[in-house]
Motif scaffolding. Sequence first.
Motif: not given
Length: 94
Positions: A27, A30-31, A48, A50, A53, A56, A59-60, A71, A73
Motif C-alpha cells: 500500500d 492511506c486507504h 479491519q 490498519i 506505516s 500512511c 491508524t485506519e 466498507e 472508514c
Amino acid sequence: MKINSVIVFITLLAITAGMSLGGLGADLRCHCIQTESKPIGRHIQKIQLIPASSHCSDTEIIATLKQTGQEVCLDTKAPWVKKVIAKILANKNR
C-alpha cells in the motif's frame, strides 16, 4: 542525446518499480479519505484495523457493513469507535 536517454531510462525504471510494488500488495498511500463519526455499530459486520506505516501516518479503521458489504472508514477519535476498539482488544487478550 545521451543525457536524454539516461533520464528517460531512469524515469521508466522508477515508474516500473512503483507499479511492481503496487502489484505485490504494497500500500503506497492511506486507504481512508473520509471518515464516519456517527454511531453505526449495529450495522457493522467486521472491522479491519490498519496500523500506521511509512506510507500512511494514521491508524485506519475500516468497517464492513452487514447489509451492503460496503466498507466505511471510521473516525478513530469518535468516542463510540474507541469503545468498539477497546472491546475488540479486550476480547483478543482473553
